[in-house]
Design an enzyme around this catalytic site. Structure first.
Site, mmCIF file in Angstrom:
data_model
loop_
_atom_site.group_PDB
_atom_site.id
_atom_site.type_symbol
_atom_site.label_atom_id
_atom_site.label_comp_id
_atom_site.label_asym_id
_atom_site.label_seq_id
_atom_site.Cartn_x
_atom_site.Cartn_y
_atom_site.Cartn_z
ATOM 1 N N LYS A 1 0.845 -1.207 0.000
ATOM 2 C CA LYS A 1 0.000 0.000 0.000
ATOM 3 C C LYS A 1 0.878 1.254 0.000
ATOM 4 O O LYS A 1 0.625 2.200 -0.750
ATOM 5 C CB LYS A 1 -0.929 0.000 1.225
ATOM 6 C CG LYS A 1 -2.046 -1.024 1.101
ATOM 7 C CD LYS A 1 -2.801 -1.239 2.413
ATOM 8 C CE LYS A 1 -3.765 -2.413 2.250
ATOM 9 N NZ LYS A 1 -4.433 -2.801 3.504
ATOM 10 N N GLN B 1 -4.242 -1.052 9.593
ATOM 11 C CA GLN B 1 -4.141 -2.423 9.073
ATOM 12 C C GLN B 1 -4.678 -3.413 10.108
ATOM 13 O O GLN B 1 -4.277 -3.384 11.269
ATOM 14 C CB GLN B 1 -2.666 -2.734 8.735
ATOM 15 C CG GLN B 1 -2.459 -4.088 8.083
ATOM 16 C CD GLN B 1 -3.118 -4.200 6.702
ATOM 17 O OE1 GLN B 1 -3.057 -3.291 5.885
ATOM 18 N NE2 GLN B 1 -3.769 -5.327 6.453
ATOM 19 N N ASP C 1 -10.860 3.163 3.914
ATOM 20 C CA ASP C 1 -11.041 1.710 3.852
ATOM 21 C C ASP C 1 -12.530 1.363 3.736
ATOM 22 O O ASP C 1 -12.884 0.273 3.302
ATOM 23 C CB ASP C 1 -10.473 1.064 5.128
ATOM 24 C CG ASP C 1 -9.481 -0.038 4.814
ATOM 25 O OD1 ASP C 1 -9.291 -0.350 3.623
ATOM 26 O OD2 ASP C 1 -8.891 -0.595 5.755
#
Ligand code: NAD
Length: 302
Positions: free
Chosen positions: A54, A98, A121
């Site tokens: 990412k 994460q 997200d």
């Protein structure tokens, strides 16, 4: 004739190229780059490799990227305070934490602490509420379902009036994609059936599908005979089914019997190289969207 492959790797390249152009336009107009922070707690190897990818992708697009790694021992309060500091940082437009987090941290509390206007997200309840309402209320689409919809649209799959069957009802894939494809509007307008572990006659439902989306996490769950000839098959499953003795790397399989399905379907996604690469591209797309909204003053509009 074998089914056409819908390559997530190729589509990602095209999407990132488009985003590169948008980043240049944002810089030209506002003198700032889209800002993304990726917060990684601990050193779980799979999480480290996802975050690294990412970060590299964000940097390759010219984002203002902060990789904020914290030790496993961080307390929940410290993590919440960190998120709050990024919520208030005007140079940050997207916050990604994460998952999974260590057991002593309440994941829900952490995800709910992210400013919904920076929720790139797409897991915050406000983001999902907006998605349910649809139309102009939508702010960010959760990344994996967004990637699936993008693959369907870009591969020329007709969704208007199509019978879509979604296997799996997780909050991150099955539920949101079924809502998204049933909405009114382009790239949607489908008739959606959501099936799961309590569904009777799973095979019969799959056989009706013009578009079959499988996110169950069960290797080989969908058999060749369950696929309608000419259907588009999106295999979201990523299952480790062994280790390659030569490379030492995991052997991955989807949820669909790929070899057989390829002979029947019209279009199909491979695993790996299908939905996976799209998820990161959609994270970048959400961050660029957030940057436009924040820098243009529209982020706090309803
Ligand atoms: P999950 O593991 O949280 O839930 C699985 C869902 O599938 C459940 O709703 C369950 O009811 C259903 N299911 C399981 N077995 C079934 C069966 N035998 N018959 C019918 N339904 C069944 O789901 P998830 O988090 O969406 O993950 C699903 C798969 O997708 C996993 O393999 C995961 O690794 C993969 N995944 C891939 C990406 C990506 O970017 N490519 C992203 C997220 C998830």
């Amino acid at each position: 004739m074998p089914a056409e492959l819908i390559s997530g790797t190729e589509l990602r390249k095209a999407i990132l190229e488009e985003l590169r152009g948008e980043v240049a336009r944002i810089k030209e107009k506002y003198g700032k780059a889209p800002g993304l922070v990726t917060i990684l707690v601990g050193e779980n190897p799979a999480s480290v490799s996802y975050v690294t990818l990412k970060v590299k992708t964000a940097e390759s697009l010219g984002f203002h990227e902060i990789q904020d790694n914290r030790p496993e021992s961080i307390s929940e309060e410290e993590l919440l305070a960190l998120i709050d500091s990024y919520n208030k940082d005007p140079d940050i437009h997207g916050i990604l934490v994460q998952l999974p987090l260590p057991k002593h941290i309440n994941e829900t509390r952490v995800l709910y602490a992210i400013d919904p206007d920076k929720d790139v997200d797409g897991f915050h309840p406000l983001t999902l509420g907006r998605l349910l309402i649809g139309g102009r209320a939508v702010r960010f689409l959760p990344c994996t379902p967004a990637g699936i919809q993008e693959m369907l649209v870009r591969s020329g799959t007709n969704l208007d009036g199509a019978e879509v069957v979604v296997v799996g009802r997780s909050n991150i894939v099955g539920k949101p994609i079924s809502v998204m494809l049933g909405q009114k509007g382009p790239g949607a307008n489908a008739t959606v059936t959501l099936v799961h572990t309590h569904t009777k006659n799973l095979a019969d439902h799959c056989r009706r599908a013009d578009v079959l989306i499988v996110a169950a996490g069960v290797p080989g769950l969908v058999k060749t005979e369950w696929i309608k000839p000419g259907a588009t098959v999106i295999d979201v499953g990523v299952n480790r089914i062994g280790i390659n003795p030569e490379t030492g790397k995991a052997i991955l399989s989807g949820d669909v019997d790929f070899a057989g399905a390829r002979e029947i379907a019209g279009k199909i996604t491979p695993v790996p190289g299908g939905v996976g690469p799209m998820t990161i591209a959609m994270l970048m797309k959400n961050t660029v969207r957030s940057a436009w909204l924040h820098l243009g003053g529209g982020a706090s509009e309803a």
